[in-house]
Design an enzyme around this catalytic site. Structure first.
Site, PDB file in Angstrom:
ATOM      1  N   SER A 149       0.851  -1.190   0.000  1.00 62.76           N
ATOM      2  CA  SER A 149       0.000   0.000   0.000  1.00 62.76           C
ATOM      3  C   SER A 149       0.884   1.236   0.000  1.00 62.76           C
ATOM      4  CB  SER A 149      -0.893   0.019   1.254  1.00 62.76           C
ATOM      5  OG  SER A 149      -1.549   1.265   1.402  1.00 62.76           O
ATOM      6  N   TYR A 162      -1.754  -0.214  10.047  1.00 59.20           N
ATOM      7  CA  TYR A 162      -1.841  -0.775   8.699  1.00 59.20           C
ATOM      8  C   TYR A 162      -0.639  -0.347   7.869  1.00 59.20           C
ATOM      9  CZ  TYR A 162      -3.785  -1.599   4.013  1.00 59.20           C
ATOM     10  OH  TYR A 162      -3.995  -2.010   2.719  1.00 59.20           O
ATOM     11  N   LYS A 166       2.357  -2.592   6.163  1.00 55.62           N
ATOM     12  CA  LYS A 166       2.618  -2.612   4.726  1.00 55.62           C
ATOM     13  C   LYS A 166       4.067  -2.207   4.427  1.00 55.62           C
ATOM     14  CE  LYS A 166      -1.341  -4.088   3.292  1.00 55.62           C
ATOM     15  NZ  LYS A 166      -1.456  -5.387   2.607  1.00 55.62           N
TER      16      LYS A 166
END
Length: 258
Positions: A149, A162, A166
């Protein structure tokens, strides 16, 4: 080889892919692109019913589904075993399964949640890579694509856990690319916001406003990532490994402009 399906010849590449988290969203878009070029595909997902529906849409003559949680090692083993039993090989692995169960600053993050994020987003990707390596790729070669991401490339307010996971996946990509060379190429894709149920909270009710920030004037769709994954697992990408392909509609072009 070609197979007749409803009167239309369908190419058969002779290659097989395993795509995690593929009952919908980006994973489904990836599986769809691989099936379209002639691959046979094993898809995974948590929801058995959704997985069955995805298999039917993609074509049960080309696709099998294995339900389970990505971080469950038993599930990882079964998925790879089922792919090998059904198709006899696993040339490509696309690690797409991921989670982001919390929004908020890292200073207030429950560490149990942080562990869950890393188990699903990073450790499961390593687990699947280890298993496809042992089952087929070590002896026969292939390619791995990790869906990362843009959140792993720059700070992302409210989705810090998150983003950190990533970033770890991007580093996992270069580590595996180094270790698995020369037979297996390992790359990552870093999407910006893609219109999926997973990312809905980032644009729901304000899609036009969100899209206005992108130089290409729209948010991503799963097909955008599917095309990138198909390229990175193709012979056209035979000299590419250890790279992260940013697929972001140009949003990074606006960095630093205020």
């Amino acid at each position: 080889m070609a197979q007749q399906d409803g009167g239309t010849a369908r190419a058969d590449s002779g290659k097989v892919a395993l795509v995690t988290g593929a009952s919908r969203g980006i994973g489904y878009g990836v599986a769809e692109a691989l099936v379209a070029r002639g691959d046979r595909v094993c898809i995974t997902g948590r929801n058995e019913e959704a997985l069955k529906e995805a298999v039917e849409r993609l074509g049960a003559d080309r696709v099998i589904g294995v339900a389970g949680k990505a971080h469950d090692e038993a599930h990882q083993a079964v998925a790879v075993e089922r792919a090998m039993e059904a198709f006899g090989r696993v040339d490509f692995l696309v690690n797409n399964a991921g989670t982001n169960p919390v929004f908020g600053p890292l200073a207030e993050l429950d560490l149990a949640v942080a562990r869950k994020v890393f188990e699903t987003n990073v450790v499961s990707a390593l687990g699947f890579a280890q298993r496809t390596w042992r089952a087929w790729q070590h002896e026969h070669g292939g390619a791995i694509v990790n869906i990362a991401s843009v959140a792993g490339l720059s700070p992302s307010p409210f989705i810090g856990a998150y983003g950190v996971s990533k970033a770890a996946m991007i580093n996992l990509t270069v580590q595996l690319a180094h270790e698995f060379a020369p037979g297996v190429r390992v790359n990552a894709i870093a999407p910006a916001v893609v219109k999926t149920k997973f990312a809905q909270a980032l644009y729901e009710g304000r899609e036009e406003e969100a899209a206005a920030a992108y130089p290409l004037g729209r948010l991503g769709v799963p097909e955008d990532i599917g095309g990138a994954a198909a390229f990175l697992t193709s012979d056209q990408a035979a000299w590419i490994t250890g790279q992260t392909l940013v697929v972001d509609g140009g949003i990074f072009l606006n960095a630093g402009t205020g």
